[in-house]
Enzyme design. Structure first.
Site, PDB file in Angstrom:
ATOM      1  N   ALA A 137       8.246 -23.615   5.377  1.00  0.00           N
ATOM      2  CA  ALA A 137       8.747 -22.263   5.641  1.00  0.00           C
ATOM      3  C   ALA A 137      10.241 -22.298   5.907  1.00  0.00           C
ATOM      4  CB  ALA A 137       8.007 -21.672   6.838  1.00  0.00           C
ATOM      5  N   GLY A 138      10.941 -21.251   5.450  1.00  0.00           N
ATOM      6  CA  GLY A 138      12.379 -21.159   5.694  1.00  0.00           C
ATOM      7  C   GLY A 138      13.172 -22.281   5.063  1.00  0.00           C
ATOM      8  N   ARG A 139      12.643 -22.874   3.997  1.00  0.00           N
ATOM      9  CA  ARG A 139      13.269 -23.990   3.291  1.00  0.00           C
ATOM     10  C   ARG A 139      13.417 -25.224   4.172  1.00  0.00           C
ATOM     11  NH1 ARG A 139      14.300 -22.686  -1.568  1.00  0.00           N
ATOM     12  NH2 ARG A 139      15.460 -24.611  -1.988  1.00  0.00           N
ATOM     13  N   ILE A 140      12.641 -25.297   5.241  1.00  0.00           N
ATOM     14  CA  ILE A 140      12.582 -26.514   6.050  1.00  0.00           C
ATOM     15  C   ILE A 140      11.436 -27.343   5.469  1.00  0.00           C
ATOM     16  CG2 ILE A 140      12.362 -27.486   8.356  1.00  0.00           C
ATOM     17  CD1 ILE A 140      14.857 -25.775   7.907  1.00  0.00           C
ATOM     18  N   HIS A 141      11.752 -28.011   4.381  1.00  0.00           N
ATOM     19  CA  HIS A 141      10.730 -28.718   3.622  1.00  0.00           C
ATOM     20  C   HIS A 141      10.371 -30.056   4.275  1.00  0.00           C
ATOM     21  CE1 HIS A 141      11.665 -25.671   0.749  1.00  0.00           C
ATOM     22  NE2 HIS A 141      12.832 -26.200   0.408  1.00  0.00           N
TER      23      HIS A 141
END
Length: 220
Positions: free
Chosen positions: A187-191
């Site tokens: 989520a939120g590009r917190i891969h």
């Protein structure tokens, strides 16, 4: 993504069973075309990179290699002969997952290439003889003429006429994995990212033995 779709904590000592599970999931779920497609990157003249999409036809996680098939005289075949190392990427967009591989390559043993070639459709086997892959072609009609010429030379017009032998310039390539990165969308590009490496020792013409893996998480 659900917690069970992210990378475990702590990371597994061996990443290949997880890769095998992801590969199997992609094929079983079949939520996108060609789930076994992977990008293969090679190095050519003047260290220029080159990439193309091929199909992964075999994954052997207990030993640590993947297999694809190609014309050895093609651009990728020539580049791999000159620089026998490659990188590969699987991107399962619908599953929010990606796998990156790196390692040395070797040709597959002849029986492995023979077995897969025999499983291909008649037209594909004829095409492997007819196409001088990556070489200039005058026209679509010229390629059709090459196909007909192969059928005439082999005395095979249809599948029931007999077996099509495997061309000596066509077969499998094994990419032995000494580096693998698993990526899961967060989520939120917190891969979620983690990379494992190991040392490979050449055993014979077709295989390596692998040392223990060293893994670490990476910033997204």
């Amino acid at each position: 993504m659900a917690a069970d779709e992210l990378l475990p904590e702590p990371l597994p000592a061996d990443p290949l069973p997880m890769f095998a599970t992801w590969f199997s999931d992609a094929r079983v779920r079949n939520v996108q075309p060609n789930p076994d497609a992977m990008v293969i990157a090679t190095v050519g003249e003047n260290s220029a990179p080159s990439a193309r999409v091929v199909l992964c036809k075999r994954l052997v996680p207990d030993q640590g290699f993947v297999v694809f098939f190609t014309n050895y005289d093609s651009r990728k075949g020539r580049e791999l002969e000159e620089h026998p190392r490659a990188a590969a990427v699987f991107h399962w967009d619908a599953m929010h997952r990606q796998v990156r591989l790196e390692g040395p390559i070797v040709m597959s043993p002849a029986p492995e290439s023979d077995q897969y070639f025999a499983s291909r459709a008649f037209e594909s086997r004829i095409g492997a003889w007819a196409s001088a892959q990556s070489e200039p072609l005058a026209s679509r009609g010229a390629l059709a003429a090459q196909v007909e010429a192969v059928k005439e030379r082999l005395g095979l017009q249809k599948a029931t006429d007999g077996e099509v032998p495997r061309p000596p310039h066509w077969g499998g390539i094994r990419l032995w994995i000494d580096s693998i990165e698993l990526w899961a969308e967060g989520a939120g590009r917190i891969h979620e990212r983690a990379r494992w490496t190991r040392q490979l020792t050449k055993k014979d013409e077709f295989s390596f033995s692998g040392g223990p893996w060293t893994g670490t998480r990476l910033n997204p």
